[in-house]
Design a protein around this motif. Structure first.
Motif, PDB file in Angstrom:
ATOM      1  N   ARG A 254      -0.161   5.645   5.503  1.00 21.80           N
ATOM      2  CA  ARG A 254       1.078   6.071   5.243  1.00 21.80           C
ATOM      3  C   ARG A 254       2.227   5.285   5.211  1.00 21.80           C
ATOM      4  O   ARG A 254       3.448   5.304   5.637  1.00 21.80           O
ATOM      5  CB  ARG A 254       1.266   7.077   6.428  1.00 21.80           C
ATOM      6  CG  ARG A 254       0.218   8.340   6.177  1.00 21.80           C
ATOM      7  CD  ARG A 254       0.525   9.164   7.305  1.00 21.80           C
ATOM      8  NE  ARG A 254      -0.464  10.441   7.550  1.00 21.80           N
ATOM      9  CZ  ARG A 254      -1.490  10.131   8.345  1.00 21.80           C
ATOM     10  NH1 ARG A 254      -1.642   8.963   9.188  1.00 21.80           N
ATOM     11  NH2 ARG A 254      -2.339  11.111   8.416  1.00 21.80           N
ATOM     12  N   SER A 274       8.344   3.800   0.968  1.00 24.49           N
ATOM     13  CA  SER A 274       7.558   5.030   0.594  1.00 24.49           C
ATOM     14  C   SER A 274       6.310   5.148   1.456  1.00 24.49           C
ATOM     15  O   SER A 274       5.725   4.123   1.925  1.00 24.49           O
ATOM     16  CB  SER A 274       7.020   4.931  -0.898  1.00 24.49           C
ATOM     17  OG  SER A 274       6.097   3.793  -0.976  1.00 24.49           O
ATOM     18  N   VAL A 276       3.256   5.378   1.513  1.00 26.44           N
ATOM     19  CA  VAL A 276       1.929   5.080   0.806  1.00 26.44           C
ATOM     20  C   VAL A 276       1.103   4.262   1.341  1.00 26.44           C
ATOM     21  O   VAL A 276       1.423   3.026   1.764  1.00 26.44           O
ATOM     22  CB  VAL A 276       2.169   4.844  -0.749  1.00 26.44           C
ATOM     23  CG1 VAL A 276       0.965   4.598  -1.444  1.00 26.44           C
ATOM     24  CG2 VAL A 276       3.091   5.747  -1.351  1.00 26.44           C
ATOM     25  N   ASN A 293      -0.216  -1.267  -2.007  1.00 24.34           N
ATOM     26  CA  ASN A 293      -0.492  -0.248  -1.678  1.00 24.34           C
ATOM     27  C   ASN A 293      -1.247   0.632  -2.686  1.00 24.34           C
ATOM     28  O   ASN A 293      -1.648   0.289  -3.996  1.00 24.34           O
ATOM     29  CB  ASN A 293       0.883   0.797  -1.155  1.00 24.34           C
ATOM     30  CG  ASN A 293       1.760   1.000  -2.423  1.00 24.34           C
ATOM     31  OD1 ASN A 293       1.412   0.852  -3.442  1.00 24.34           O
ATOM     32  ND2 ASN A 293       2.875   1.227  -2.163  1.00 24.34           N
ATOM     33  N   ALA A 295      -0.729   3.046  -4.630  1.00 26.43           N
ATOM     34  CA  ALA A 295       0.221   3.318  -5.664  1.00 26.43           C
ATOM     35  C   ALA A 295       0.450   1.950  -6.773  1.00 26.43           C
ATOM     36  O   ALA A 295       0.943   2.102  -7.632  1.00 26.43           O
ATOM     37  CB  ALA A 295       1.658   4.130  -5.404  1.00 26.43           C
TER      38      ALA A 295
END
Length: 342
Positions: A254, A274, A276, A293, A295
């Motif tokens: 997270r 963010s 992620v 990450n 993403a």
């Protein structure tokens, strides 16, 4: 018609024989040579001198001598997924992965030999537990033997060509002093009573940093002779870690990333843009740290926060390999991608 029926029966018999043929275990089946190995899912990389060695799914190992512009596939004796690779010098490399496998190369990653697998590791753990007389350790090791080689190693480090440590799921840890010819279980040496997974191992001089599941972070400052558990404000899993100068950095679920500059006594959260999960990191020349990450975003550690690196969109990433101050290799679901850094 009779001829057709005879041919059909012969074909069915051949198919049945093929179906009955034994399936060779992935720990004993060499990796298939594929047309574009550098586009396979890759999970980790290392520098052996000027050569880059990357490992990934189905036992694929690829090497590049031109900073990732071209690749060739290595000969590997297993077809399990490989999760980590380290180079002790320009010629000696080690890789680890699923099935409790550890591989060794003495030609800079071009060819590999098996040094350990989960079957042998489980038996070593059982022998050591029986010698130590710890009833719980014996029970845990007996379970390892009964389970079979289903637990992966997730990271490793070699201090030189002979001395190394490999860690993984359920707190597995084994050390060698002779280049992987023999191994010693280290599970009892590490303060990890729940058997949490170890995801990342980083080494700087005599300092060893282990990061893992449920906020587990262990530190050794005496080259692994002893370890202590560090207390962090966050209890989620950490999938990557770095030692950069005086800083220790751990990052994971997270978008949680934490830094300590005082040997783990105090930790400050690095603000992420963010939530992620972080999956990879690398140290750049000058001790700068980059995180990646799920993403496909790259973020640079900048003071007390994380600053996005402005780049074209990348796929989800598994690993980062610094090639210089302004050059990076990103590894993930689309293979190896050279990335120029601004």
């Amino acid at each position: 018609m009779l001829r057709f029926a005879s041919c059909l029966l012969a074909a069915c018999a051949a198919l049945g024989a093929a179906r009955a043929a034994p399936v060779v275990d992935a720990l004993d089946r060499p990796a298939l040579m594929v047309r574009e190995p550098a586009r396979a899912v890759l999970l980790a990389s290392a520098r052996c001198g000027e050569r880059v060695v990357a490992v990934g799914e189905r036992g694929i190992v690829v090497t590049s001598d031109d900073a990732g512009r071209s690749w060739r596939q290595a000969r590997v004796p297993v077809s399990v997924t490989l999760t980590a690779v380290r180079c002790a010098d320009a010629h000696t490399a080690y890789a680890a992965g699923h099935g409790g496998v550890v591989l060794a190369s003495t030609d800079g990653g071009l060819t590999w030999a098996k040094r350990l697998d989960g079957r042998r590791a489980a038996q070593l753990a059982l022998d050591a537990a029986r010698s130590g007389g710890d009833a719980r350790a014996v029970q845990d090791a007996q379970r390892l033997v009964a389970d079979g080689p289903d637990k992966p190693f997730l990271d490793l480090h070699f201090f030189d060509a002979r001395h190394g440590l490999v860690v993984g799921a359920y707190g597995l840890a084994f050390a060698t002093e002779d280049g992987g010819q023999t191994w010693q279980p280290w599970m009892q040496r590490l303060p990890n009573p729940k058997g949490n997974h170890f995801y990342a191992l980083r080494v700087q001089g005599d300092t060893l940093l282990l990061a893992g599941e449920q906020g587990l972070v262990l530190l050794s400052t005496d080259a692994g002779r002893s370890f202590r558990k560090l207390e962090l404000p966050y209890q989620g899993s950490f999938f990557t870690a770095e030692l950069a100068g005086r800083d220790m950095i751990v990052a994971g679920l997270r978008g949680n990333a934490w830094r300590s500059s005082d040997g783990g006594a105090n930790w400050a959260q690095l603000a992420a843009p963010s939530p992620v999960s972080f999956t990879a990191s690398t140290v750049l020349p000058g001790d700068g740290v980059l995180l990646a990450n799920q993403a496909g975003e790259l973020l640079r550690v900048d003071g007390s926060s994380l600053t996005p690196v402005q780049l074209p969109a990348l796929p989800p990433l598994n690993a980062l390999q610094a090639l210089g101050a302004h050059a990076l290799l990103a590894l993930g679901v689309q293979g190896a991608i050279p990335v120029p850094l601004p």
